[in-house]
Design a protein around this motif. Sequence first.
Motif, short mmCIF file in Angstrom:
data_model
loop_
_atom_site.label_atom_id
_atom_site.label_comp_id
_atom_site.label_asym_id
_atom_site.label_seq_id
_atom_site.Cartn_x
_atom_site.Cartn_y
_atom_site.Cartn_z
N ARG A 1 31.62 -3.24 -0.96
CA ARG A 1 31.27 -4.05 0.22
C ARG A 1 32.51 -4.27 1.06
O ARG A 1 33.61 -4.42 0.52
CB ARG A 1 30.74 -5.42 -0.20
CG ARG A 1 29.50 -5.37 -1.04
CD ARG A 1 29.16 -6.73 -1.63
NE ARG A 1 28.90 -7.73 -0.60
CZ ARG A 1 28.74 -9.01 -0.86
NH1 ARG A 1 28.83 -9.47 -2.08
NH2 ARG A 1 28.49 -9.85 0.12
N PRO A 2 32.34 -4.38 2.37
CA PRO A 2 33.49 -4.77 3.19
C PRO A 2 33.95 -6.18 2.79
O PRO A 2 33.13 -7.04 2.47
CB PRO A 2 32.93 -4.78 4.62
CG PRO A 2 31.71 -3.92 4.57
CD PRO A 2 31.16 -4.05 3.17
N GLU A 3 35.25 -6.39 2.83
CA GLU A 3 35.80 -7.70 2.43
C GLU A 3 35.18 -8.83 3.23
O GLU A 3 34.85 -9.88 2.68
CB GLU A 3 37.32 -7.71 2.59
CG GLU A 3 37.94 -9.02 2.15
CD GLU A 3 39.45 -9.05 2.23
OE1 GLU A 3 40.02 -10.08 1.86
OE2 GLU A 3 40.06 -8.04 2.64
N ARG A 4 34.97 -8.64 4.52
CA ARG A 4 34.42 -9.73 5.36
C ARG A 4 33.03 -10.14 4.89
O ARG A 4 32.68 -11.32 4.92
CB ARG A 4 34.42 -9.36 6.83
CG ARG A 4 33.44 -8.28 7.21
CD ARG A 4 33.48 -7.94 8.70
NE ARG A 4 32.57 -6.87 8.98
CZ ARG A 4 32.82 -5.59 8.79
NH1 ARG A 4 33.98 -5.19 8.32
NH2 ARG A 4 31.90 -4.67 9.06
N ASP A 5 32.20 -9.18 4.42
CA ASP A 5 30.87 -9.51 3.92
C ASP A 5 30.95 -10.28 2.60
O ASP A 5 30.22 -11.24 2.38
CB ASP A 5 30.04 -8.25 3.72
CG ASP A 5 29.71 -7.54 5.03
OD1 ASP A 5 29.94 -8.13 6.11
OD2 ASP A 5 29.23 -6.39 4.96
N PHE A 6 31.84 -9.84 1.74
CA PHE A 6 32.06 -10.52 0.46
C PHE A 6 32.52 -11.95 0.70
O PHE A 6 31.99 -12.90 0.12
CB PHE A 6 33.11 -9.74 -0.36
CG PHE A 6 33.44 -10.35 -1.68
CD1 PHE A 6 32.69 -10.04 -2.81
CD2 PHE A 6 34.51 -11.21 -1.81
CE1 PHE A 6 33.00 -10.60 -4.04
CE2 PHE A 6 34.83 -11.77 -3.04
CZ PHE A 6 34.08 -11.46 -4.15
N VAL A 7 33.50 -12.11 1.58
CA VAL A 7 34.05 -13.44 1.89
C VAL A 7 32.98 -14.34 2.50
O VAL A 7 32.82 -15.50 2.09
CB VAL A 7 35.28 -13.32 2.82
CG1 VAL A 7 35.67 -14.66 3.42
CG2 VAL A 7 36.46 -12.69 2.05
N ALA A 8 32.21 -13.82 3.43
CA ALA A 8 31.15 -14.63 4.06
C ALA A 8 30.12 -15.09 3.04
O ALA A 8 29.68 -16.24 3.06
CB ALA A 8 30.48 -13.84 5.18
N SER A 9 29.74 -14.21 2.13
CA SER A 9 28.77 -14.55 1.10
C SER A 9 29.32 -15.65 0.18
O SER A 9 28.63 -16.61 -0.15
CB SER A 9 28.42 -13.30 0.29
OG SER A 9 27.60 -13.61 -0.79
#
Length: 158
Positions: free
Chosen positions: A64-72
Amino acid sequence: MRRPDDACPCGSNATYAMCCAPFHAGAEPPDAERLMRARYAAFALGEPRFLYRTLHRDHEDRARPERDFVASLEKHVKRARYRGLRILDRDGPDADGIARVLFAVDVAVAGRDASFVELSSFAVDDGGWRYVGGRSMPKRAAGDLDALRIATFSVASR
C-alpha cells in the motif's frame, strides 16, 4: 499531548524520552522486543509513520502507499484507547534470523473491549528490526496469561 518526562506507554517503567521517543524519531531499536514495545507505543500515541517504517519489506501492508496506510491508522487511533501492554514471552533470533514476541494488549476501540494476545515475528531488514507479521486471538480466549508461552500459544491458536 505527551511530555518527554511522561511514562512511556509501552510499560517499561522508563520515561517516554528515555524509552520509545528516540525510536519514533528515527533511531533503530536494538532488538525485536524493543521494536514491539515501540510499535505498541506508536499505536497508543498515534505515530503511524513509525508503524509503516518498521514494517518488513515482505509485509502485505508495504504494498500500500504510505499515505493510505497512515490515513487508515490515523482513523483507527482516533477510535482506540490503548490501556496496557504485557510481554508474555520472547525468543530468537533463530537460525533464519526470526525473533518472536508474545504479548497481550488491553485496548478499547469505539468504547468496546478489543484486547488481544499476539505472537509477532520480526526480522532484520533495511538496517533494523522490522515487523514481519503476527497471529492473534482475543485476550478472553487466551486463558491464563501467566502460563501462556510461545509454545502453548502456537498450539492454542491453530
